[in-house]
Scaffold this motif. Structure first.
Motif, PDB file in Angstrom:
ATOM      1  N   ALA A 134       0.821  -1.216   0.000  1.00  0.00           N
ATOM      2  CA  ALA A 134       0.000   0.000   0.000  1.00  0.00           C
ATOM      3  C   ALA A 134       0.859   1.272   0.000  1.00  0.00           C
ATOM      4  O   ALA A 134       0.725   2.128  -0.892  1.00  0.00           O
ATOM      5  N   ILE A 135       1.746   1.406   0.975  1.00  0.00           N
ATOM      6  CA  ILE A 135       2.464   2.684   1.058  1.00  0.00           C
ATOM      7  C   ILE A 135       3.610   2.746   0.050  1.00  0.00           C
ATOM      8  O   ILE A 135       3.873   3.797  -0.534  1.00  0.00           O
ATOM      9  N   GLY A 136       4.282   1.625  -0.198  1.00  0.00           N
ATOM     10  CA  GLY A 136       5.372   1.628  -1.187  1.00  0.00           C
ATOM     11  C   GLY A 136       4.864   2.011  -2.569  1.00  0.00           C
ATOM     12  O   GLY A 136       5.513   2.764  -3.300  1.00  0.00           O
TER      13      GLY A 136
ATOM     14  N   ALA B  38       5.326 -10.221  -7.892  1.00  0.00           N
ATOM     15  CA  ALA B  38       4.020  -9.897  -8.499  1.00  0.00           C
ATOM     16  C   ALA B  38       3.613  -8.446  -8.277  1.00  0.00           C
ATOM     17  O   ALA B  38       3.260  -7.741  -9.226  1.00  0.00           O
ATOM     18  N   SER B  39       3.660  -7.974  -7.019  1.00  0.00           N
ATOM     19  CA  SER B  39       3.180  -6.607  -6.774  1.00  0.00           C
ATOM     20  C   SER B  39       4.116  -5.583  -7.407  1.00  0.00           C
ATOM     21  O   SER B  39       3.681  -4.543  -7.892  1.00  0.00           O
ATOM     22  N   ALA B  40       5.420  -5.891  -7.418  1.00  0.00           N
ATOM     23  CA  ALA B  40       6.361  -4.957  -8.060  1.00  0.00           C
ATOM     24  C   ALA B  40       6.095  -4.878  -9.569  1.00  0.00           C
ATOM     25  O   ALA B  40       6.148  -3.798 -10.168  1.00  0.00           O
TER      26      ALA B  40
ATOM     27  N   LEU C 129       8.285  -1.349   4.193  1.00  0.00           N
ATOM     28  CA  LEU C 129       8.054  -2.694   4.720  1.00  0.00           C
ATOM     29  C   LEU C 129       7.349  -2.627   6.056  1.00  0.00           C
ATOM     30  O   LEU C 129       7.532  -1.673   6.819  1.00  0.00           O
ATOM     31  N   ARG C 130       6.591  -3.685   6.357  1.00  0.00           N
ATOM     32  CA  ARG C 130       6.053  -3.778   7.719  1.00  0.00           C
ATOM     33  C   ARG C 130       7.219  -3.862   8.687  1.00  0.00           C
ATOM     34  O   ARG C 130       8.280  -4.410   8.352  1.00  0.00           O
ATOM     35  N   PHE C 131       6.995  -3.346   9.890  1.00  0.00           N
ATOM     36  CA  PHE C 131       8.079  -3.261  10.863  1.00  0.00           C
ATOM     37  C   PHE C 131       8.747  -4.622  11.078  1.00  0.00           C
ATOM     38  O   PHE C 131       9.967  -4.712  11.206  1.00  0.00           O
TER      39      PHE C 131
ATOM     40  N   SER D 119      -1.673   8.120   5.531  1.00  0.00           N
ATOM     41  CA  SER D 119      -2.112   6.869   4.910  1.00  0.00           C
ATOM     42  C   SER D 119      -1.778   6.935   3.421  1.00  0.00           C
ATOM     43  O   SER D 119      -1.588   8.020   2.849  1.00  0.00           O
ATOM     44  N   ALA D 120      -1.721   5.767   2.797  1.00  0.00           N
ATOM     45  CA  ALA D 120      -1.413   5.725   1.362  1.00  0.00           C
ATOM     46  C   ALA D 120      -2.404   6.591   0.571  1.00  0.00           C
ATOM     47  O   ALA D 120      -2.010   7.339  -0.332  1.00  0.00           O
ATOM     48  N   ASP D 121      -3.669   6.518   0.932  1.00  0.00           N
ATOM     49  CA  ASP D 121      -4.685   7.307   0.210  1.00  0.00           C
ATOM     50  C   ASP D 121      -4.440   8.799   0.374  1.00  0.00           C
ATOM     51  O   ASP D 121      -4.519   9.571  -0.583  1.00  0.00           O
TER      52      ASP D 121
HETATM   53  N1  LIG Z   1      -0.609   1.409   4.342  1.00  0.00           N
HETATM   54  C1  LIG Z   1      -0.537   2.669   4.728  1.00  0.00           C
HETATM   55  O1  LIG Z   1      -1.448   3.498   4.443  1.00  0.00           O
HETATM   56  C2  LIG Z   1       0.672   3.148   5.508  1.00  0.00           C
HETATM   57  C3  LIG Z   1       0.816   4.518   5.737  1.00  0.00           C
HETATM   58  C4  LIG Z   1       1.932   4.984   6.446  1.00  0.00           C
HETATM   59  C5  LIG Z   1       2.878   4.072   6.900  1.00  0.00           C
HETATM   60  N2  LIG Z   1       2.708   2.740   6.681  1.00  0.00           N
HETATM   61  C6  LIG Z   1       3.713   1.822   7.197  1.00  0.00           C
HETATM   62  O2  LIG Z   1       4.437   1.294   6.097  1.00  0.00           O
HETATM   63  C7  LIG Z   1       4.800  -0.056   6.329  1.00  0.00           C
HETATM   64  C8  LIG Z   1       4.298  -0.889   5.160  1.00  0.00           C
HETATM   65  O3  LIG Z   1       2.877  -0.863   5.184  1.00  0.00           O
HETATM   66  P1  LIG Z   1       1.994  -1.343   3.945  1.00  0.00           P
HETATM   67  O4  LIG Z   1       0.599  -1.064   4.337  1.00  0.00           O
HETATM   68  O5  LIG Z   1       2.523  -0.784   2.672  1.00  0.00           O
HETATM   69  O6  LIG Z   1       2.251  -2.925   3.992  1.00  0.00           O
HETATM   70  P2  LIG Z   1       1.890  -3.979   2.849  1.00  0.00           P
HETATM   71  O7  LIG Z   1       0.813  -3.452   1.975  1.00  0.00           O
HETATM   72  O8  LIG Z   1       1.711  -5.274   3.539  1.00  0.00           O
HETATM   73  O9  LIG Z   1       3.222  -4.032   1.968  1.00  0.00           O
HETATM   74  C9  LIG Z   1       4.387  -4.610   2.451  1.00  0.00           C
HETATM   75  C10 LIG Z   1       5.309  -4.850   1.274  1.00  0.00           C
HETATM   76  O10 LIG Z   1       6.507  -5.430   1.788  1.00  0.00           O
HETATM   77  C11 LIG Z   1       6.913  -6.433   0.873  1.00  0.00           C
HETATM   78  N3  LIG Z   1       7.816  -7.360   1.536  1.00  0.00           N
HETATM   79  C12 LIG Z   1       7.592  -8.159   2.604  1.00  0.00           C
HETATM   80  N4  LIG Z   1       8.714  -8.872   2.888  1.00  0.00           N
HETATM   81  C13 LIG Z   1       9.647  -8.493   1.974  1.00  0.00           C
HETATM   82  C14 LIG Z   1      10.981  -8.866   1.723  1.00  0.00           C
HETATM   83  N5  LIG Z   1      11.622  -9.776   2.482  1.00  0.00           N
HETATM   84  N6  LIG Z   1      11.636  -8.286   0.696  1.00  0.00           N
HETATM   85  C15 LIG Z   1      11.015  -7.367  -0.086  1.00  0.00           C
HETATM   86  N7  LIG Z   1       9.745  -6.958   0.096  1.00  0.00           N
HETATM   87  C16 LIG Z   1       9.074  -7.531   1.110  1.00  0.00           C
HETATM   88  C17 LIG Z   1       5.613  -7.083   0.423  1.00  0.00           C
HETATM   89  O11 LIG Z   1       5.861  -7.821  -0.749  1.00  0.00           O
HETATM   90  P3  LIG Z   1       4.656  -8.557  -1.570  1.00  0.00           P
HETATM   91  O12 LIG Z   1       3.913  -7.429  -2.256  1.00  0.00           O
HETATM   92  O13 LIG Z   1       5.358  -9.437  -2.525  1.00  0.00           O
HETATM   93  O14 LIG Z   1       3.842  -9.266  -0.526  1.00  0.00           O
HETATM   94  C18 LIG Z   1       4.757  -5.839   0.226  1.00  0.00           C
HETATM   95  O15 LIG Z   1       4.980  -5.315  -1.070  1.00  0.00           O
HETATM   96  C19 LIG Z   1       4.191  -0.442   7.666  1.00  0.00           C
HETATM   97  O16 LIG Z   1       5.168  -0.386   8.665  1.00  0.00           O
HETATM   98  C20 LIG Z   1       3.129   0.623   7.915  1.00  0.00           C
HETATM   99  O17 LIG Z   1       2.986   0.899   9.304  1.00  0.00           O
HETATM  100  C21 LIG Z   1       1.634   2.262   5.979  1.00  0.00           C
END
Ligand SMILES: NC(=O)c1ccc[n+]([C@@H]2O[C@H](COP(=O)([O-])OP(=O)(O)OC[C@H]3O[C@@H](n4cnc5c(N)ncnc54)[C@H](OP(=O)(O)O)[C@@H]3O)[C@@H](O)[C@H]2O)c1
Length: 211
Positions: free
Chosen positions: A10-12, A34-36, A67-69, A135-137
């Motif tokens: 989502a955020i990446g 896949a997601s990349a 990445l998730r924490f 947030s991503a949005d």
């Molecule tokens: N979502 C938000 O709105 C938001 C906003 C601000 C901050 N954050 C923070 O940002 C962080 C990520 O959140 P998210 O919501 O984007 O999580 P997410 O949607 O679950 O995305 C996590 C990404 O990490 C990748 N990943 C996991 N293990 C990996 C590895 N070993 N090597 C490379 N890539 C790997 C996943 O790959 P796959 O795609 O292949 O599964 C996925 O693309 C969190 O800590 C969150 O607190 C999120």
């Protein structure tokens, strides 16, 4: 310039799209490709899918670890040898889900993800905590706001990290404001007073005391 984005969830994805729309070239990687690949296809010529996390850093000026924490330490260990001399941008919040699906903090109160991540990085890597306050949005809807750009807060100890992350924040369509050094990064996290704020420069400066 070129930025590696490791983690295209989502955020990446939101960060990558905003950086690409500001003219940055991207190298993307995710756990499986896949997601990349989906994201690269959306972005077009400005983005390429790397062969893996280490390959994402080839030729990159900076890396965003979206990445998730719980995944951060493993990926940092995997790419550590390539981080010296580079800007490392971390948007991760130290939160996860418990067995009941409730959001829980993964660190003790008072300890920020910035302080923990700083200790995981090799010497010579330049850390900036940034891009995790919205947030991503919101990140996508608030970018390139007119007439007054919205602020993205960041925290960094190193002046050069500050300059480099400010360039990325501007590229993504925001005005950068420093919240302080890494020891202040808890302000940016979920539960922090600067988290989730979409404000202009004057209000941001009054909140940070012009840090
Ligand atoms: N979502 C938000 O709105 C938001 C906003 C601000 C901050 N954050 C923070 O940002 C962080 C990520 O959140 P998210 O919501 O984007 O999580 P997410 O949607 O679950 O995305 C996590 C990404 O990490 C990748 N990943 C996991 N293990 C990996 C590895 N070993 N090597 C490379 N890539 C790997 C996943 O790959 P796959 O795609 O292949 O599964 C996925 O693309 C969190 O800590 C969150 O607190 C999120």
């Amino acid at each position: 310039m070129t930025t590696a984005v490791i983690g295209t969830g989502a955020i990446g994805s939101a960060i990558a799209r905003q950086l690409a729309s500001g003219g940055e070239t991207l190298r993307l990687s995710s756990a499986d490709t896949a997601s990349a690949r989906t994201l690269a296809a959306q972005i077009g010529r400005a983005a390429v899918v790397a062969a893996g996390n280490r390959d994402a850093l080839q030729g990159a000026d900076a890396v965003v670890l979206a990445l998730r924490f719980t995944a951060l330490k493993g990926v940092i260990d995997e790419i550590a040898g390539l981080l010296t001399g580079r800007l490392v941008v971390v948007p991760s919040n130290p939160v996860g889900l418990d067995a009941q699906g409730n959001v829980v903090r993964l660190l003790p109160e008072g300890q920020s993800s910035g302080e923990v991540v700083a200790a995981w990085l090799p010497a010579g890597a330049r850390l900036a905590m940034a891009f995790g306050t919205l947030s991503a949005d919101l990140l996508e809807s608030a970018s390139n706001r007119s007439p007054e750009p919205a602020v993205l807060f960041y925290a960094a100890d190193d002046d050069r990290a500050g300059e480099e992350v400010e360039r990325l924040i501007r590229t993504a369509g925001f005005e950068p404001v420093k919240a302080g050094g890494i020891e202040r990064s808890g302000r940016l996290e979920v539960g922090g007073d600067l988290h989730g704020l979409v404000v202009g420069l004057a209000q941001a400066r009054s909140l940070t005391g012009g840090a």
